[in-house]
Each structure stands twice: as structure tokens, then as C-alpha cells.
Scaffold this motif. Structure first.
Motif, PDB file in Angstrom:
ATOM      1  N   ALA A 120      64.147  86.571 -40.715  1.00 47.75           N
ATOM      2  CA  ALA A 120      63.886  85.158 -40.990  1.00 47.75           C
ATOM      3  C   ALA A 120      63.784  84.418 -39.494  1.00 47.75           C
ATOM      4  CB  ALA A 120      65.170  84.500 -41.508  1.00 47.75           C
ATOM      5  N   THR A 121      64.543  84.891 -38.660  1.00 47.46           N
ATOM      6  CA  THR A 121      64.329  84.289 -37.347  1.00 47.46           C
ATOM      7  C   THR A 121      62.891  84.840 -36.683  1.00 47.46           C
ATOM      8  OG1 THR A 121      66.393  84.552 -36.819  1.00 47.46           O
ATOM      9  CG2 THR A 121      65.389  84.148 -34.981  1.00 47.46           C
ATOM     10  N   ARG A 122      62.324  85.691 -36.764  1.00 43.94           N
ATOM     11  CA  ARG A 122      61.094  86.188 -36.491  1.00 43.94           C
ATOM     12  C   ARG A 122      60.053  85.343 -37.015  1.00 43.94           C
ATOM     13  NH1 ARG A 122      59.464  90.037 -33.612  1.00 43.94           N
ATOM     14  NH2 ARG A 122      61.295  91.323 -33.700  1.00 43.94           N
ATOM     15  N   ALA A 123      60.050  84.975 -38.440  1.00 44.36           N
ATOM     16  CA  ALA A 123      59.298  84.182 -38.915  1.00 44.36           C
ATOM     17  C   ALA A 123      59.140  82.750 -38.556  1.00 44.36           C
ATOM     18  CB  ALA A 123      59.590  84.141 -40.458  1.00 44.36           C
ATOM     19  N   LEU A 124      60.575  82.091 -38.375  1.00 44.38           N
ATOM     20  CA  LEU A 124      60.465  80.814 -37.379  1.00 44.38           C
ATOM     21  C   LEU A 124      59.867  80.822 -36.126  1.00 44.38           C
ATOM     22  CD1 LEU A 124      64.462  79.873 -38.261  1.00 44.38           C
ATOM     23  CD2 LEU A 124      62.541  78.860 -39.438  1.00 44.38           C
ATOM     24  N   MET A 125      60.151  81.982 -35.299  1.00 45.38           N
ATOM     25  CA  MET A 125      59.388  82.074 -34.117  1.00 45.38           C
ATOM     26  C   MET A 125      57.886  81.886 -34.351  1.00 45.38           C
ATOM     27  SD  MET A 125      59.626  85.034 -31.304  1.00 45.38           S
ATOM     28  CE  MET A 125      58.624  85.955 -32.016  1.00 45.38           C
ATOM     29  N   ASP A 126      57.291  82.800 -35.387  1.00 47.07           N
ATOM     30  CA  ASP A 126      55.896  82.635 -35.565  1.00 47.07           C
ATOM     31  C   ASP A 126      55.513  81.321 -36.045  1.00 47.07           C
ATOM     32  OD1 ASP A 126      55.851  85.363 -35.111  1.00 47.07           O
ATOM     33  OD2 ASP A 126      55.990  86.153 -37.295  1.00 47.07           O
ATOM     34  N   ALA A 127      56.491  80.564 -36.687  1.00 45.87           N
ATOM     35  CA  ALA A 127      55.767  78.959 -37.079  1.00 45.87           C
ATOM     36  C   ALA A 127      56.365  78.216 -35.841  1.00 45.87           C
ATOM     37  CB  ALA A 127      56.916  78.637 -38.261  1.00 45.87           C
TER      38      ALA A 127
ATOM     39  N   LEU B 108      59.162  77.581 -34.592  1.00 46.87           N
ATOM     40  CA  LEU B 108      60.376  76.808 -34.652  1.00 46.87           C
ATOM     41  C   LEU B 108      61.482  77.648 -34.089  1.00 46.87           C
ATOM     42  CD1 LEU B 108      60.404  76.037 -38.516  1.00 46.87           C
ATOM     43  CD2 LEU B 108      59.629  74.211 -36.335  1.00 46.87           C
ATOM     44  N   ALA B 109      61.356  78.643 -33.594  1.00 47.79           N
ATOM     45  CA  ALA B 109      62.367  79.318 -32.603  1.00 47.79           C
ATOM     46  C   ALA B 109      61.633  80.134 -31.552  1.00 47.79           C
ATOM     47  CB  ALA B 109      63.100  80.350 -33.724  1.00 47.79           C
ATOM     48  N   ASN B 110      62.517  80.544 -30.562  1.00 47.43           N
ATOM     49  CA  ASN B 110      62.065  81.392 -29.280  1.00 47.43           C
ATOM     50  C   ASN B 110      62.160  82.776 -29.230  1.00 47.43           C
ATOM     51  OD1 ASN B 110      64.552  81.228 -28.659  1.00 47.43           O
ATOM     52  ND2 ASN B 110      64.150  79.520 -27.403  1.00 47.43           N
ATOM     53  N   GLU B 111      61.525  83.403 -28.580  1.00 46.77           N
ATOM     54  CA  GLU B 111      61.631  84.849 -28.255  1.00 46.77           C
ATOM     55  C   GLU B 111      62.994  85.213 -27.916  1.00 46.77           C
ATOM     56  OE1 GLU B 111      60.742  88.710 -28.301  1.00 46.77           O
ATOM     57  OE2 GLU B 111      59.398  86.935 -28.835  1.00 46.77           O
ATOM     58  N   ALA B 112      63.745  84.416 -27.018  1.00 51.07           N
ATOM     59  CA  ALA B 112      65.338  84.694 -26.836  1.00 51.07           C
ATOM     60  C   ALA B 112      66.357  84.706 -28.218  1.00 51.07           C
ATOM     61  CB  ALA B 112      65.664  83.670 -25.765  1.00 51.07           C
ATOM     62  N   ALA B 113      65.932  83.914 -29.351  1.00 52.43           N
ATOM     63  CA  ALA B 113      66.552  83.826 -30.285  1.00 52.43           C
ATOM     64  C   ALA B 113      66.218  85.058 -31.223  1.00 52.43           C
ATOM     65  CB  ALA B 113      66.054  82.796 -31.323  1.00 52.43           C
ATOM     66  N   VAL B 114      65.167  85.619 -31.056  1.00 56.30           N
ATOM     67  CA  VAL B 114      64.818  86.726 -31.848  1.00 56.30           C
ATOM     68  C   VAL B 114      65.559  88.152 -31.022  1.00 56.30           C
ATOM     69  CG1 VAL B 114      63.116  88.363 -32.631  1.00 56.30           C
ATOM     70  CG2 VAL B 114      62.804  85.854 -32.914  1.00 56.30           C
ATOM     71  N   SER B 115      65.371  88.056 -29.860  1.00 54.68           N
ATOM     72  CA  SER B 115      66.010  89.090 -29.133  1.00 54.68           C
ATOM     73  C   SER B 115      67.593  89.268 -29.146  1.00 54.68           C
ATOM     74  CB  SER B 115      65.723  89.160 -27.699  1.00 54.68           C
ATOM     75  OG  SER B 115      64.271  89.058 -27.459  1.00 54.68           O
ATOM     76  N   GLN B 116      67.835  88.040 -29.178  1.00 57.03           N
ATOM     77  CA  GLN B 116      69.462  88.115 -29.564  1.00 57.03           C
ATOM     78  C   GLN B 116      70.028  88.576 -30.620  1.00 57.03           C
ATOM     79  OE1 GLN B 116      71.719  87.178 -26.841  1.00 57.03           O
ATOM     80  NE2 GLN B 116      73.228  88.249 -27.913  1.00 57.03           N
ATOM     81  N   MET B 117      69.200  88.111 -31.770  1.00 55.14           N
ATOM     82  CA  MET B 117      69.645  88.715 -33.110  1.00 55.14           C
ATOM     83  C   MET B 117      69.601  90.056 -33.328  1.00 55.14           C
ATOM     84  SD  MET B 117      70.342  85.897 -35.168  1.00 55.14           S
ATOM     85  CE  MET B 117      69.967  84.087 -35.039  1.00 55.14           C
ATOM     86  N   GLU B 118      68.465  90.644 -32.633  1.00 53.83           N
ATOM     87  CA  GLU B 118      68.019  92.180 -32.489  1.00 53.83           C
ATOM     88  C   GLU B 118      69.133  92.944 -31.929  1.00 53.83           C
ATOM     89  OE1 GLU B 118      63.156  92.479 -33.130  1.00 53.83           O
ATOM     90  OE2 GLU B 118      64.089  92.543 -31.014  1.00 53.83           O
ATOM     91  N   ALA B 119      69.741  92.201 -30.926  1.00 50.60           N
ATOM     92  CA  ALA B 119      70.778  92.883 -30.083  1.00 50.60           C
ATOM     93  C   ALA B 119      72.000  93.058 -30.969  1.00 50.60           C
ATOM     94  CB  ALA B 119      70.871  92.446 -28.626  1.00 50.60           C
ATOM     95  N   THR B 120      72.207  91.934 -31.778  1.00 49.84           N
ATOM     96  CA  THR B 120      73.342  92.155 -32.484  1.00 49.84           C
ATOM     97  C   THR B 120      73.649  92.892 -33.585  1.00 49.84           C
ATOM     98  OG1 THR B 120      73.804  89.742 -31.957  1.00 49.84           O
ATOM     99  CG2 THR B 120      74.937  90.397 -33.843  1.00 49.84           C
TER     100      THR B 120
END
Length: 455
Positions: free
Chosen positions: A196-203, A205-217
Motif C-alpha cells: 500500500a505504501t509503494r502504491a502511495l509513493m507511485d501516486a 503521496l509517499a516517498n522512498e524513505a517510507a517504503v524503505s522503512q516499511m520494507e526493513a520492518t
């Protein structure tokens, strides 16, 4: 003759007063507040430890495992051999009161200065019997009895420990299974969050940092799942060792729905003297030391032995008669220690010191038992009190996670708040499961502390 009888009676009374014939008096009291002042003790003898293990552990899979452990566990089988050794020792001590018989045939052929050879023979049965007037053998027998009882107590202690250990390991597996299931659900939920966060980044509405942090978790949760699987494997291996078999997967139930007794009565403290096998063992050790001291005292007095022989022989001093004639002899001997009195005094001092050590060990065993009861009760009560708080905490954290997730998708909440909420929820859920295990473990430990699992 009358004078001899009077002297013997006086001697017997004198020796009795010296403690050679005294009997050990079992303990009948325990320290005050043995379980601690905060543990309420009623006058009832109702006691969790008096329940059979099948009444305490109702899970069918666990019952099968305990039955198997009682049949095959190496330590328990070794304890049984120790009992048989003690039984043989006691039999030997009892047989020492009987006379001993031996067949000792002898034959000689002799010739002097080339003369005709003469043959002599003797076929006697010899007998020897020690009169236990001064209590040496009697105290040895009582000591052997105490050691036999101690071996029974040791076997019972191993049995109690085995039942509790199998139960603890089994419920550890159930706890790990539940934590694994929670982690796997969280892993799946977090994967959806990453997508979902990656979809927000594509739109935008979110940045790469958010996706990376989510993936790390997500990867962190995945590694914790592997750790849990490893712990489950190790716990299954531990259970297999208790069952004396090679590693295998263990069939089991689920932590949810497990029931154990709610009424955790501890009974009156003096029951410890009869219920706890390690306490009984410590007292039998004291009893053994008591009779060892009596034996050391009896060494100061003479030993009286009657011996004799009866049989056929053709040797009559300087003559040889054929056929042989029947010959019987009887001898009475008295041995009074003279020059080893110092050694006897030293042995008596050693025996007295060992008796005092055994007395201290017995008292410490009682104190340890009381402390274990207190620890188990407090552990159970604390976990029980925490259970309701964990339920409320998890309910609040679930709301927080749902709220932050929705706000991040449709509002301006940062991904860090979502991370924090999800991680807090996962930790709380895992801790709740661990607390439920702690509650169960408190019951198991209390059952063992009260001497449960006896035959």
C-alpha cells in the motif's frame, strides 16, 4: 549365674543410656511462616500437590507424553536401579544377624624318610555368629533402612521433576506456536502495508524513505519468524531428550483453551515433611547420619563371636584312624579395642559432625521448599493480574494501528507513526502470550513445589 545376669542387665541399661540403642525420632515441626507471611495458609489439608498429575494436566497430548516419559526417561530408570542397590544393601545388613556356614574340606598326603605315605582328611562345616549385644549390626541395619527410604525419595523426586519438566516444555512449545502464528499474521499484514505504501509513493503521496522503512520492518519480522522456528525445533529436541528418544516433531494442541486447576490450595506447611521427596530425602539422610553416629559409639565396646566346626576326620592327633571319626569344636571369642581408641574417638567426632551437617541440610531443604511455594504462587498471581491489563492494552493498540494506517492513506500522518503503532501491537501480543505461559508455569511450579506427581 545370678550375678552374671545382673551384670549383663546393668551393662545393657548403661549402654542404652549412652545412645547406642536409641531410635531416630522423625521431625514433626516446620519453621513458622514457611511459605512467607503474604501467603494465606488455612488449617485445611487440601493441597494441590495431593492431586494426581492426570487431574492437573488434562491436555490429551501432554498426558501421552508424560506417560511415555515415565516409562522411558533415563534418569528415572537409573533412580530405580539405585533403589534396587539400596534394597540389596539392606538385605545384606539383615543377613548379618544370622550365623554364617561354610564347608571347608581338607586333605593331606605325607611321607617321612621314604616311608609309607599317610593320608589324612577333614570334612568340617564351620560356623560363625556375632552376638550383636552392643548394637553395631542393629544400627547398621537401621542405617541401611534409612538409605533405602532415601533412594525411594530420590526416585520420587526424579519422577516429580520429570512430570513438571515435560509439562513446562510442552507449554513452552504451545507458547512458541502461538507467537509464531501472531508473527506470521503480522508479516502478512505488514506485506500488505508495504504494498500500500509503494502504491502511495507511485501516486506521489509517499516517498522512498517510507517504503524503505516499511520494507526493513517487514524483513525484521521475517527474521524473527525464523528465530521462532529455530526455538521450536530446539524445544522439541529438549522434549525428545526427556522422553529418551531421537529428535522428532511433537504432536500437540494449542495454547488457547488450555485449562489448569484454579483452586491452588497449599495446605498446611507441615505437609511438606510427607509430600516433598527432596525434604524426605534430606531427613532420611539425617536419620542415616544418626545411626552412623550410634555405630561409631558401639565401636568402643567389645565384639563377641561364637564359632565352631563339626565334621568327619581321620586325624586324631598323632594317630590316623580309619574310618574317620566325628569331631566337633566350639569357640567363643571377645575382642575389646585397646590401642585404636584414638581412632574410634576420631571416627565418632566425624560421625557427629556429619550428623550436624545433615541436620542443617534438612532445615535448608525445608526453607528451600517454602521459598519455592512462595515464588510459584507470586508468579501465578502476578501473571493472572497482568492478563486483564494486556487485553486492554492490545485493544487500545489495535485501534491505534487501524487509525494511523487509515490516516496515512487519507491524511497527513507519517509512516513513522504507523511503524510505531504496528511494532507496539506486535510486542504487546507476543508479551500477552508469554504472560499466559508464565501463568501456566506458575501452576506447574507450585504443583512441583508442593510435591505433586507422586506415585
Amino acid at each position: 549365674m545370678k550375678k552374671e545376669i545382673i551384670l549383663f542387665t546393668v551393662a545393657a541399661l548403661t549402654l542404652s543410656s549412652c545412645g547406642i540403642y536409641t531410635k531416630y525420632k522423625p521431625a514433626a515441626e516446620v519453621p513458622e511462616d514457611l511459605y512467607g507471611e503474604e501467603v494465606a495458609v488455612s488449617g485445611s489439608t487440601d493441597n494441590l500437590g495431593n492431586l494426581g498429575w492426570r487431574e492437573v494436566f488434562t491436555d490429551p497430548h501432554l498426558r501421552v507424553l508424560i506417560e511415555q516419559g515415565l516409562q522411558s526417561n533415563t534418569d528415572l530408570r537409573s533412580a530405580q536401579w539405585r533403589v534396587e542397590e539400596a534394597e540389596a544393601t539392606l538385605m545384606s545388613a539383615r543377613l548379618s544377624f544370622l550365623p554364617s556356614f561354610a564347608l571347608a574340606p581338607q586333605g593331606t598326603v605325607s611321607s617321612f624318610d621314604g616311608g609309607k605315605a599317610t593320608q589324612t582328611y577333614s570334612v568340617p562345616v564351620t560356623a560363625s555368629w556375632e552376638l550383636d549385644i552392643f548394637g553395631r549390626m542393629r544400627n547398621a541395619k537401621q542405617q541401611a533402612k534409612a538409605l533405602l527410604e532415601q533412594s525411594h525419595d530420590y526416585r520420587q523426586a526424579v519422577r516429580t521433576q520429570l512430570v513438571s519438566s515435560i509439562a513446562n516444555v510442552y507449554y513452552t512449545l504451545l507458547m512458541l506456536d502461538e507467537q509464531l502464528a501472531i508473527s506470521e499474521r503480522t508479516q502478512q499484514s505488514w506485506k500488505e502495508t508495504v504494498d500500500a505504501t509503494r502504491a502511495l509513493m507511485d501516486a506521489g503521496l509517499a516517498n522512498e524513505a517510507a517504503v524503505s522503512q516499511m520494507e526493513a520492518t517487514y524483513y525484521s519480522i521475517s527474521t524473527s519468524i525464523l528465530d521462532l522456528k529455530e526455538q521450536i525445533n530446539q524445544t522439541e529436541n529438549s522434549l525428545s531428550l526427556l522422553l529418551a528418544e531421537s529428535p522428532r516433531s511433537v504432536e500437540r494442541g494449542k495454547l488457547e483453551g488450555q485449562t489448569l486447576p484454579d483452586h491452588l490450595a497449599v495446605g498446611i506447611p507441615v505437609q511438606m515433611l510427607a509430600n516433598r521427596p527432596d525434604v524426605r530425602s534430606a531427613e532420611h539422610s539425617l536419620e542415616s547420619a544418626f545411626y552412623a553416629t550410634n555405630q561409631a559409639r558401639s565401636a568402643f565396646y567389645p565384639s563377641i563371636v561364637l564359632s565352631g566346626s563339626a565334621g568327619w576326620t581321620n586325624s586324631a592327633g598323632s594317630m590316623i584312624v580309619n574310618p574317620g571319626k566325628f569331631l566337633a569344636t566350639a569357640i567363643g571369642s571377645l575382642t575389646q579395642p585397646l590401642f585404636d581408641r584414638g581412632a574410634n574417638i576420631a571416627r565418632l567426632k566425624i560421625a557427629k559432625a556429619q550428623q550436624e551437617e545433615a541436620k542443617l541440610s534438612f532445615r535448608q531443604a525445608l526453607l528451600n521448599a517454602g521459598s519455592e511455594v512462595n515464588d510459584a504462587l507470586v508468579k501465578y498471581q502476578t501473571a493472572r493480574n497482568k492478563a486483564g491489563l494486556f487485553e486492554k492494552q492490545i485493544a487500545s493498540l489495535e485501534k491505534a494501528y487501524e487509525s494511523t494506517s487509515l490516516t496515512m492513506q487519507y491524511g497527513n500522518t507519517t509512516y513513522l507513526e504507523v511503524l510505531t503503532a504496528q511494532q507496539s501491537l506486535l510486542n504487546a501480543q507476543l508479551t500477552q502470550v508469554a504472560n499466559r505461559f508464565t501463568e501456566i508455569q506458575g501452576v506447574i511450579n507450585l504443583y512441583q513445589a508442593l510435591g505433586g506427581g507422586r506415585e
